[in-house]
Scaffold this motif. Structure first.
Motif, PDB file in Angstrom:
ATOM      1  N   LEU A 228      -3.583   6.303 -10.414  1.00 32.52           N
ATOM      2  CA  LEU A 228      -2.901   5.104 -10.075  1.00 32.52           C
ATOM      3  C   LEU A 228      -1.644   4.969  -8.998  1.00 32.52           C
ATOM      4  CD1 LEU A 228      -1.698   3.550 -13.262  1.00 32.52           C
ATOM      5  CD2 LEU A 228      -4.169   2.620 -11.737  1.00 32.52           C
ATOM      6  N   ALA A 229      -0.857   5.668  -9.183  1.00 38.32           N
ATOM      7  CA  ALA A 229       0.274   6.419  -7.816  1.00 38.32           C
ATOM      8  C   ALA A 229      -1.055   6.351  -6.576  1.00 38.32           C
ATOM      9  CB  ALA A 229       1.441   7.535  -8.665  1.00 38.32           C
ATOM     10  N   GLY A 230      -1.408   7.202  -6.054  1.00 40.52           N
ATOM     11  CA  GLY A 230      -2.882   7.359  -5.400  1.00 40.52           C
ATOM     12  C   GLY A 230      -2.935   6.286  -4.609  1.00 40.52           C
ATOM     13  N   ILE A 231      -3.738   5.078  -5.576  1.00 37.13           N
ATOM     14  CA  ILE A 231      -4.240   4.223  -4.859  1.00 37.13           C
ATOM     15  C   ILE A 231      -3.089   3.231  -5.012  1.00 37.13           C
ATOM     16  CG2 ILE A 231      -4.951   1.349  -6.508  1.00 37.13           C
ATOM     17  CD1 ILE A 231      -7.023   4.075  -5.726  1.00 37.13           C
ATOM     18  N   ALA A 232      -1.310   2.885  -5.690  1.00 37.34           N
ATOM     19  CA  ALA A 232      -0.675   2.698  -4.919  1.00 37.34           C
ATOM     20  C   ALA A 232      -0.457   2.334  -3.840  1.00 37.34           C
ATOM     21  CB  ALA A 232       0.485   2.445  -5.749  1.00 37.34           C
ATOM     22  N   ALA A 233      -0.365   4.106  -3.314  1.00 32.25           N
ATOM     23  CA  ALA A 233       0.034   4.315  -2.246  1.00 32.25           C
ATOM     24  C   ALA A 233      -0.901   4.089  -0.642  1.00 32.25           C
ATOM     25  CB  ALA A 233      -0.045   5.939  -1.617  1.00 32.25           C
ATOM     26  N   ILE A 234      -2.283   3.869  -1.560  1.00 32.68           N
ATOM     27  CA  ILE A 234      -3.216   2.773   0.101  1.00 32.68           C
ATOM     28  C   ILE A 234      -2.585   1.039  -0.100  1.00 32.68           C
ATOM     29  CG2 ILE A 234      -5.268   2.477   0.030  1.00 32.68           C
ATOM     30  CD1 ILE A 234      -5.714   4.960  -1.317  1.00 32.68           C
ATOM     31  N   ILE A 375       3.021  -1.764 -14.545  1.00 32.21           N
ATOM     32  CA  ILE A 375       2.549  -2.484 -13.743  1.00 32.21           C
ATOM     33  C   ILE A 375       3.767  -2.988 -12.468  1.00 32.21           C
ATOM     34  CG2 ILE A 375       3.152  -5.879 -13.905  1.00 32.21           C
ATOM     35  CD1 ILE A 375       0.761  -4.450 -15.214  1.00 32.21           C
ATOM     36  N   ALA A 376       5.242  -2.081 -12.854  1.00 33.75           N
ATOM     37  CA  ALA A 376       6.089  -2.038 -11.834  1.00 33.75           C
ATOM     38  C   ALA A 376       5.441  -1.292 -11.018  1.00 33.75           C
ATOM     39  CB  ALA A 376       7.219  -1.230 -12.894  1.00 33.75           C
ATOM     40  N   LEU A 377       4.317  -0.083 -11.186  1.00 41.85           N
ATOM     41  CA  LEU A 377       4.272   0.697 -10.300  1.00 41.85           C
ATOM     42  C   LEU A 377       3.367  -0.337  -9.038  1.00 41.85           C
ATOM     43  CD1 LEU A 377       3.875   3.349  -8.575  1.00 41.85           C
ATOM     44  CD2 LEU A 377       1.814   3.748 -10.436  1.00 41.85           C
ATOM     45  N   TRP A 378       2.357  -0.514  -9.636  1.00 43.98           N
ATOM     46  CA  TRP A 378       1.314  -1.687  -8.469  1.00 43.98           C
ATOM     47  C   TRP A 378       2.436  -2.449  -8.161  1.00 43.98           C
ATOM     48  CZ3 TRP A 378      -2.626  -2.718  -6.610  1.00 43.98           C
ATOM     49  CH2 TRP A 378      -3.059  -4.212  -6.199  1.00 43.98           C
ATOM     50  N   PHE A 379       3.575  -3.105  -8.119  1.00 44.91           N
ATOM     51  CA  PHE A 379       4.007  -3.689  -7.204  1.00 44.91           C
ATOM     52  C   PHE A 379       4.601  -2.735  -6.759  1.00 44.91           C
ATOM     53  CE2 PHE A 379       3.564  -6.966 -11.497  1.00 44.91           C
ATOM     54  CZ  PHE A 379       2.906  -7.665  -9.812  1.00 44.91           C
ATOM     55  N   PHE A 380       5.107  -1.823  -7.036  1.00 43.41           N
ATOM     56  CA  PHE A 380       5.900  -0.728  -6.081  1.00 43.41           C
ATOM     57  C   PHE A 380       5.796  -0.649  -4.772  1.00 43.41           C
ATOM     58  CE2 PHE A 380       7.860   3.811  -5.599  1.00 43.41           C
ATOM     59  CZ  PHE A 380       8.594   3.189  -4.898  1.00 43.41           C
ATOM     60  N   ALA A 381       4.402  -0.691  -5.233  1.00 44.19           N
ATOM     61  CA  ALA A 381       3.708  -0.296  -3.430  1.00 44.19           C
ATOM     62  C   ALA A 381       3.934  -1.611  -2.622  1.00 44.19           C
ATOM     63  CB  ALA A 381       2.071  -1.052  -3.593  1.00 44.19           C
ATOM     64  N   GLY A 382       4.324  -2.852  -2.973  1.00 43.97           N
ATOM     65  CA  GLY A 382       5.114  -3.868  -1.984  1.00 43.97           C
ATOM     66  C   GLY A 382       5.724  -3.841  -1.354  1.00 43.97           C
ATOM     67  N   PHE A 383       6.743  -2.604  -2.481  1.00 48.05           N
ATOM     68  CA  PHE A 383       8.309  -2.200  -1.500  1.00 48.05           C
ATOM     69  C   PHE A 383       7.935  -1.633  -0.639  1.00 48.05           C
ATOM     70  CE2 PHE A 383      10.795   1.587  -1.359  1.00 48.05           C
ATOM     71  CZ  PHE A 383      12.315   1.138  -0.649  1.00 48.05           C
ATOM     72  N   PHE A 384       7.135  -0.212  -0.366  1.00 52.09           N
ATOM     73  CA  PHE A 384       6.781   0.152   0.640  1.00 52.09           C
ATOM     74  C   PHE A 384       6.295  -0.434   1.561  1.00 52.09           C
ATOM     75  CE2 PHE A 384       7.909   3.647  -1.726  1.00 52.09           C
ATOM     76  CZ  PHE A 384       9.107   4.837  -0.857  1.00 52.09           C
ATOM     77  N   GLY A 385       5.198  -1.433   1.493  1.00 55.33           N
ATOM     78  CA  GLY A 385       4.604  -2.567   1.386  1.00 55.33           C
ATOM     79  C   GLY A 385       5.458  -3.239   2.302  1.00 55.33           C
ATOM     80  N   ASN A 386       6.289  -3.913   2.088  1.00 56.26           N
ATOM     81  CA  ASN A 386       7.079  -4.881   3.004  1.00 56.26           C
ATOM     82  C   ASN A 386       7.941  -4.555   4.024  1.00 56.26           C
ATOM     83  OD1 ASN A 386       7.041  -7.612   2.061  1.00 56.26           O
ATOM     84  ND2 ASN A 386       6.304  -6.557   0.352  1.00 56.26           N
ATOM     85  N   LEU A 387       8.310  -2.744   3.285  1.00 57.39           N
ATOM     86  CA  LEU A 387       9.254  -2.284   4.777  1.00 57.39           C
ATOM     87  C   LEU A 387       8.115  -2.052   5.774  1.00 57.39           C
ATOM     88  CD1 LEU A 387      10.411   0.484   3.076  1.00 57.39           C
ATOM     89  CD2 LEU A 387      11.949  -1.198   3.788  1.00 57.39           C
ATOM     90  N   LEU A 388       7.176  -1.509   5.536  1.00 54.23           N
ATOM     91  CA  LEU A 388       5.953  -1.434   6.980  1.00 54.23           C
ATOM     92  C   LEU A 388       5.705  -2.609   7.644  1.00 54.23           C
ATOM     93  CD1 LEU A 388       3.845   0.378   8.411  1.00 54.23           C
ATOM     94  CD2 LEU A 388       2.906  -0.306   6.975  1.00 54.23           C
TER      95      LEU A 388
END
Length: 443
Positions: A228-234, A375-388
């Motif tokens: 799941l961490a790998g998917i979140a990174a993508i 679930i938080a890990l899924w939304f955590f992708a939004g953290f770096f995604g929004n920075l990007l």
């Protein structure tokens, strides 16, 4: 808390759209939370550039940093809910904090503290609410597969109403009125949750004993978390493109789109933000019915392949927008508003293949006792995604509009390629080494 092994609902079970009644409570709670969140988001860039006189680049960075922080805090909020507070208390505290932050937005002097307050409350609220969906269903209940799609409709119902109400009030009567309406929506969310909490799964408050019993993870659970961490990174890469909706797309609606419908009336800028959730309403029942029909005939597309297809569609939508923007600039004119409407339709169709599907994947694969955390890990992708997304948004003032959208389309396309490659490799490898993981990913 898990139910019994019975997979069929009892005849007396009260239902909502064929699902447990508790889903309606979560549905409406999230609907009004999204009303407040997207209502504020629809105004944020305009408020910064028109009222606070921020430059475009700085406003984009503030927007990106705020949106990133909103997705960063759920990591700690999810852990706090799983280990100390419990999901119910986390939702109540989070909703109250967010309501306070929205009302603080009515004061220009409290602009930055208000953003921080909203993000902190969201950290407790967001993962703690969505992670309660799994507990509504008995083990093996086939309805659980579409529950997140139904929940996602609630998310988008609030997102649809927000620009129409908050956006209209902000543009017509003053930004502060729009922010106040967002605060009222957050209070409505809290009231609905409290009134309907009896229909939600009962949970025991986390204790030192249960914390200790949750700490050891077996090999299968660890593999799930790593996967799941790998998917979140993508998904971070994908969100770099997707999160332009409230940033540079909003700016293009102001400066690059001819919004005039009649001689005396033009479409308000913020109203275009309502198109995304509107398409979600129209397309979700069709997609769910289509996937169900295909599954009955033995065709069940793996979740990662659905997500890859969705990211590819979003990338294509930006490439088409790049062509429209480039042609309009070459002609020295603004693009007519139907082009932006068409973009929202195509982009949202792609969104439906990746965001609710990904949320459901993370919810189903969460190890026992780590529901809110995953679930938080899924939304955590939004953290770096929004920075990007914020960093990419700074190119808006450097590149032509056509070139900018071309870059964003390539970003989404890159995410699609990564998801497809991972999906193929997982299907090959895990069928041999870990069939349980393959089954969960394919759902």
């Amino acid at each position: 808390m898990k139910h019994s092994d019975t997979t069929r609902p009892t005849a007396r079970e009260r239902q909502f759209l064929g699902h447990p009644l508790g889903l309606s409570v979560l549905f409406l709670t999230e609907m009004w939370e999204m009303f407040s969140f997207f209502g504020m988001r629809a105004l944020l860039v305009y408020y910064m550039t028109m009222r606070l006189d921020f430059g475009q680049e700085y406003a984009s960075m503030v927007y990106g940093a705020y949106a990133a922080f909103v997705y960063f805090t759920p990591v700690f909020g999810g852990m706090a809910a799983d280990r100390w507070l419990g999901k119910r208390r986390a939702v109540i505290i989070g909703a109250s904090t967010m309501a306070l932050g929205h009302f603080m937005m009515a004061s220009e002097a409290l602009f930055y503290p208000a953003l921080v307050t909203i993000a902190l409350g969201n950290g407790l609220f967001l993962p703690s609410l969505a992670s309660q969906i799994k507990g509504l269903y008995r083990e093996g209940d086939p309805r659980s597969k579409s529950a997140y799609n139904v929940y996602y409709v609630g998310v988008n119902l609030g997102a649809f109403l927000a620009p129409l109400v908050c956006g209209f009030l902000g543009e017509a009567y003053g930004w502060h009125w729009g922010f106040t309406a967002a605060g009222i929506g957050m209070l409505a969310s809290l009231v609905i949750y409290l009134a309907g909490s009896r229909h939600l799964p009962q949970e025991s408050p986390p204790t030192a004993k249960t914390q200790t019993s949750r700490m050891p993870l077996d090999q299968s659970a660890r593999r799930r978390l790593v996967f799941l961490a790998g998917i979140a990174a993508i998904v971070v890469v994908f969100r770099g493109a997707y999160e332009q909706v409230g940033n540079t797309i909003a700016l293009w609606a102001e400066v690059g789109v001819n919004r005039q419908v009649t001689a005396g009336w033009s479409i308000p800028m913020a109203w275009f933000q309502a198109l995304d959730p509107l398409v979600v309403f129209a397309a979700t029942p069709w997609l769910v019915a289509r996937w169900t029909r295909l599954a009955k005939h033995g065709v069940d597309t793996p979740s990662l392949h659905k997500m890859a297809f969705g990211a590819a569609i979003v990338g294509l939508s930006y490439l088409l927008l790049a062509a429209v923007a480039a042609w309009s600039e070459a002609q020295g004119m603004r693009a007519h508003w139907p082009w932006l409407v068409g973009w929202f339709v195509l982009m949202t169709l792609g969104e439906l293949y990746i965001l609710p599907v990904g949320l459901g994947l993370f919810g189903r694969m969460a190890p026992e006792g780590f529901g809110a955390t995953c679930i938080a890990l899924w939304f955590f992708a939004g953290f770096f995604g929004n920075l990007l997304a914020g960093a990419l948004g700074t190119l808006w003032s450097v590149l032509s509009h056509g070139d900018f959208f071309l870059v964003i389309g390539c970003v989404a396309g890159f995410a699609a390629a990564l998801l497809f490659i991972v999906g193929v490799r997982v299907k090959r490898k895990e069928k041999r080494d870990n069939p349980d993981l393959t089954t969960m990913v394919s759902q």
